[in-house]
Design an enzyme around this catalytic site. Structure first.
Site, PDB file in Angstrom:
ATOM      1  N   CYS A 159      25.440 -34.257 -12.775  1.00 40.12           N
ATOM      2  CA  CYS A 159      25.335 -34.663 -14.175  1.00 40.12           C
ATOM      3  C   CYS A 159      24.331 -35.809 -14.302  1.00 40.12           C
ATOM      4  CB  CYS A 159      26.708 -35.100 -14.689  1.00 40.12           C
ATOM      5  SG  CYS A 159      26.797 -35.288 -16.469  1.00 40.12           S
ATOM      6  N   CYS A 181      32.044 -31.586 -10.379  1.00 39.41           N
ATOM      7  CA  CYS A 181      30.655 -31.138 -10.227  1.00 39.41           C
ATOM      8  C   CYS A 181      29.810 -32.148  -9.472  1.00 39.41           C
ATOM      9  CB  CYS A 181      30.021 -30.802 -11.572  1.00 39.41           C
ATOM     10  SG  CYS A 181      29.873 -32.185 -12.701  1.00 39.41           S
ATOM     11  N   CYS A 221      31.896 -28.898 -15.559  1.00 41.20           N
ATOM     12  CA  CYS A 221      32.388 -28.491 -14.243  1.00 41.20           C
ATOM     13  C   CYS A 221      31.346 -27.544 -13.649  1.00 41.20           C
ATOM     14  CB  CYS A 221      33.787 -27.884 -14.294  1.00 41.20           C
ATOM     15  SG  CYS A 221      33.952 -26.325 -15.168  1.00 41.20           S
TER      16      CYS A 221
END
Length: 137
Positions: A89, A85, A11
C-alpha cells in the site's frame, strides 16, 4: 477528519476480508462515510464463502468484483486499512493507516468465514464510532 471521511480497505485479492469490511462499513455508516476496497493482486471473483457469510446477515456482496489497488485510491482516502497485504500500500503524508490482522478466508468454507465476518463487524463498528459517529440534533 473531513465531514464525510473516505475509507479504503486493502487486502491481497480484494475477494474476502476487504469486501466484507467495505460492505459492513457501507451498511452500518450509510452515507456518512465514502467506502472503497481494493487488492494488491485482485482475484477473479469475490470469495463465495464471504458472499454467503454476508448474505446470512442480510448484506448482498454478490455483485461486487475485485479491484486493483491504485495510487489514486490511496491518495483519495482519509483512512487506509490493510488486511494482510504487507507493504504494497503506497504511503502518503496526512493519511491514517491501520493494519487489521485478520485470518484469510481464502479457500475456507462459510463455517470458517463467519468468525472473520463477525470480527470485521466489530472492528468496523469501532472505526465508525471514531471517524463518523451519528450526529444528534
Amino acid at each position: 477528519m473531513p465531514e464525510k471521511p473516505s475509507v479504503l480497505f486493502v487486502c491481497v485479492h480484494n475477494a474476502g476480508r476487504s469486501q466484507m469490511a467495505a460492505a459492513w462499513l457501507a451498511h452500518l455508516a450509510g452515507d456518512r462515510v465514502e467506502v472503497r476496497s481494493a487488492g494488491s493482486n485482485p482475484g477473479a471473483e469475490v470469495n463465495p464463502a464471504a458472499v454467503e457469510a454476508m448474505r446470512e446477515v442480510g448484506i448482498d456482496i454478490s455483485a461486487e468484483t475485485p479491484k486493483i489497488l491504485t495510487v489514486d485510491a490511496v491518495r483519495e482516502s482519509d483512512v487506509c486499512i490493510t488486511m494482510g497485504c504487507g507493504d504494497t500500500c503506497p504511503v502518503f503524508p496526512g493519511k491514517r493507516y491501520l493494519d487489521w490482522r485478520l485470518e484469510d478466508p481464502a479457500g475456507q468454507g462459510v463455517e470458517a468465514v463467519r468468525p472473520i465476518r463477525d470480527e470485521i463487524k466489530e472492528l468496523v463498528e469501532g472505526l465508525i464510532a471514531e471517524i463518523a459517529p451519528e450526529r444528534t440534533a
